[in-house]
Design an enzyme around this catalytic site. Structure first.
Site, PDB file in Angstrom:
ATOM      1  N   GLU A  37     -48.894  38.331 -25.383  1.00  0.00           N
ATOM      2  CA  GLU A  37     -47.711  39.107 -24.980  1.00  0.00           C
ATOM      3  C   GLU A  37     -47.878  39.679 -23.577  1.00  0.00           C
ATOM      4  O   GLU A  37     -46.933  39.702 -22.790  1.00  0.00           O
ATOM      5  CB  GLU A  37     -47.434  40.224 -25.991  1.00  0.00           C
ATOM      6  N   TYR A 120     -41.407  47.037 -25.455  1.00  0.00           N
ATOM      7  CA  TYR A 120     -41.266  45.649 -25.893  1.00  0.00           C
ATOM      8  C   TYR A 120     -42.572  45.141 -26.514  1.00  0.00           C
ATOM      9  O   TYR A 120     -42.572  44.574 -27.612  1.00  0.00           O
ATOM     10  CB  TYR A 120     -40.867  44.721 -24.711  1.00  0.00           C
ATOM     11  N   ASP A 138     -36.538  41.258 -25.289  1.00  0.00           N
ATOM     12  CA  ASP A 138     -37.007  40.757 -24.000  1.00  0.00           C
ATOM     13  C   ASP A 138     -35.799  40.158 -23.270  1.00  0.00           C
ATOM     14  O   ASP A 138     -34.667  40.231 -23.770  1.00  0.00           O
ATOM     15  CB  ASP A 138     -38.156  39.747 -24.181  1.00  0.00           C
TER      16      ASP A 138
END
Ligand code: SF4
Length: 223
Positions: A37, A120, A138
């Protein structure tokens, strides 16, 4: 409860079309998902793949990375760009090792307290690593929701409370399904509902998409 008119079609599409990415494998560790990520924040998948593989071979756990100097993380980051992310990931590894017994925390709130982990990333790791129910927004998800639900070509430059509320209202009630919905709608944005040339003919929710049904009114341009 969720009233999500898109989830059945999007989940079926994802089942048939998702890319086979190693951080989505059933045995992917929370650490490997966190690393992916952070790497994917500003770098495309194709460049992240080899870097992620090399990183996970060298540092399969947070403790492995934490015991090396942060400069090694920057060196390994190589050409992914925005190397400050390497320093944040190293700081994250140190915090996980020193404060969380070497285990990536499963609580959204605790994830948010880690260095370099924003809203996020905390939601993505809590969902993808721990199967929890969180709204994941996102750029890809924001674009799909802007078009399908709000009827505009591009979301606002800065994320709004209305977008968060919309994403939360669409979350399926069962946590594991919500987590899968999160990655599925993200993949739809990455592969089909792209910024400049959305492939509406291949889209599983084309018949429901407000922007398409309105004749795709033009916007000033991608944010
Ligand atoms: S129909 Fe086109 S614009 Fe609408 S969600 Fe699908 S790909 Fe995106």
């Amino acid at each position: 409860m969720s009233d999500n008119p898109y989830s059945t079609a999007v989940l079926a599409w994802y089942e048939a079309n998702a890319r086979d990415l190693p951080w989505r494998a059933p045995d992917a560790t929370p650490w490997s998902i966190l690393v992916s990520e952070i790497m994917l924040q500003q770098t495309p998948v194709v460049r992240v793949l080899p870097a992620w593989q090399a990183w996970m071979e060298r540092w399969p756990t947070p403790a492995d990375l934490a015991e090396e100097p942060s400069g090694e993380a920057v060196r390994m980051w190589n050409r992914l760009g925005y190397p400050r992310r390497a320093l944040r990931l190293h700081a994250c590894a140190v915090a996980i090792t020193e404060q969380h017994g070497g285990q990536v925390p499963d609580s959204h709130e605790t994830l948010l307290s880690l260095p370099g982990v924003g809203a996020y990333t905390a939601a993505a790791v809590a969902s993808f690593a721990f199967g929890q129910r969180h709204a994941i927004l996102d750029t890809n998800v924001r674009r799909v929701l802007a078009r399908a639900e709000t009827g505009i070509q591009y979301p606002p430059k800065t994320q709004t409370k209305a977008e968060t509320a919309l994403a939360e209202s669409l979350l399926p009630p069962v946590p594991s399904v919500a987590a899968r919905w999160g990655v599925a709608v993200m993949e739809l944005g990455a592969l089909v509902c792209t910024a400049r040339t959305p492939a509406c003919a291949d889209c599983p929710i084309a018949h429901q998409c407000a922007w398409r049904l309105a004749g795709k009114p033009a916007h000033d341009g991608p944010p």
